[in-house]
Design a protein around this motif. Sequence first.
Motif, PDB file in Angstrom:
ATOM      1  N   ARG A   1       0.869  -1.185   0.000  1.00 56.08           N
ATOM      2  CA  ARG A   1       0.000   0.000   0.000  1.00 56.08           C
ATOM      3  C   ARG A   1       0.903   1.231   0.000  1.00 56.08           C
ATOM      4  O   ARG A   1       2.126   1.139   0.144  1.00 56.08           O
TER       5      ARG A   1
ATOM      6  N   HIS B   1       2.447  -3.608   4.207  1.00 62.83           N
ATOM      7  CA  HIS B   1       1.674  -3.498   5.447  1.00 62.83           C
ATOM      8  C   HIS B   1       1.450  -4.911   5.974  1.00 62.83           C
ATOM      9  O   HIS B   1       0.768  -5.713   5.336  1.00 62.83           O
TER      10      HIS B   1
ATOM     11  N   ASP C   1      -5.608  -2.767   9.410  1.00 64.95           N
ATOM     12  CA  ASP C   1      -5.963  -1.663  10.295  1.00 64.95           C
ATOM     13  C   ASP C   1      -7.479  -1.615  10.415  1.00 64.95           C
ATOM     14  O   ASP C   1      -8.184  -1.686   9.405  1.00 64.95           O
TER      15      ASP C   1
ATOM     16  N   HIS D   1      -6.875   3.696  15.870  1.00 67.87           N
ATOM     17  CA  HIS D   1      -7.183   2.442  15.165  1.00 67.87           C
ATOM     18  C   HIS D   1      -6.431   1.283  15.812  1.00 67.87           C
ATOM     19  O   HIS D   1      -5.508   1.497  16.605  1.00 67.87           O
TER      20      HIS D   1
ATOM     21  N   HIS E   1      -4.055  -1.849  14.779  1.00 68.52           N
ATOM     22  CA  HIS E   1      -3.305  -2.608  13.776  1.00 68.52           C
ATOM     23  C   HIS E   1      -3.211  -4.026  14.318  1.00 68.52           C
ATOM     24  O   HIS E   1      -2.704  -4.244  15.412  1.00 68.52           O
TER      25      HIS E   1
HETATM   26 ZN   LIG Z   1      -1.294  -0.960  10.323  1.00 70.56          ZN
END
Ligand SMILES: [Zn+2]
Length: 156
Positions: free
Chosen positions: A47, A58, A62, A137, A139
Motif C-alpha cells: 500500500r 503493510h 488496520d 485504530h 493494527h
Molecule cells: Zn497498520
Amino acid sequence: MNAMLDEMEKNVPLTLKKAKQTEYSISGTPSEWPTLSKRLTSNFGYRTDPFTGRASFHAGIDIGAKEGDPVYAAAAGEIITVAQDNSHGKYIVIQHPEGLQSWYLHLSKISVSEGDFIKKGQTIGKVGNTGRSTGSHLHFEIVKNGKTIDPLPYLQ
Ligand SMILES: [Zn+2]
C-alpha cells in the motif's frame, strides 16, 4: 472385565489430556474479530505508506475504531510481550498453539501482563493512537512460524 476397567482407567488422564489439547488448539486458533468496529481502513499487503507516500508492505490489517474501545483476544493463548516503542506504540503479542501469534498495536491501554493466559474474546486492552499511527485504530497482525500472514481468512 476388571482388567479392562483397569486399562480404561489408566487411559483416562491421557484421554483428558488429549481432549484439553484439542480444545486448546480450537480455542487457540485466531477467529474472534478483535474490536467492536468492523471498519477496515487498510488491508494486508502493499500500500502507499501514509507517512512517506511510498509503496510499502503493510504486515497486518488496520481497523478504524474509537479511542478507548475494548480490544479482544482473537484466540486463547499466553501473553508473551507487553511493550511500547515509537513504531508499535503500546502493543501486545499473544502466543497461540501451532506456531501462531497475534499482535495488537497502537493501544491506549493494556490490561494484561506477560505470562498471563487469556481466553478467546477476553478484553486485553483499549484502542488508541500510540506510536507510528495517524489516528485512533487497531493494527492487527497474525504471525505464523515467524512470518506475517493475511489475518482476514482467520477472522469470522
Ligand atoms: Zn497498520
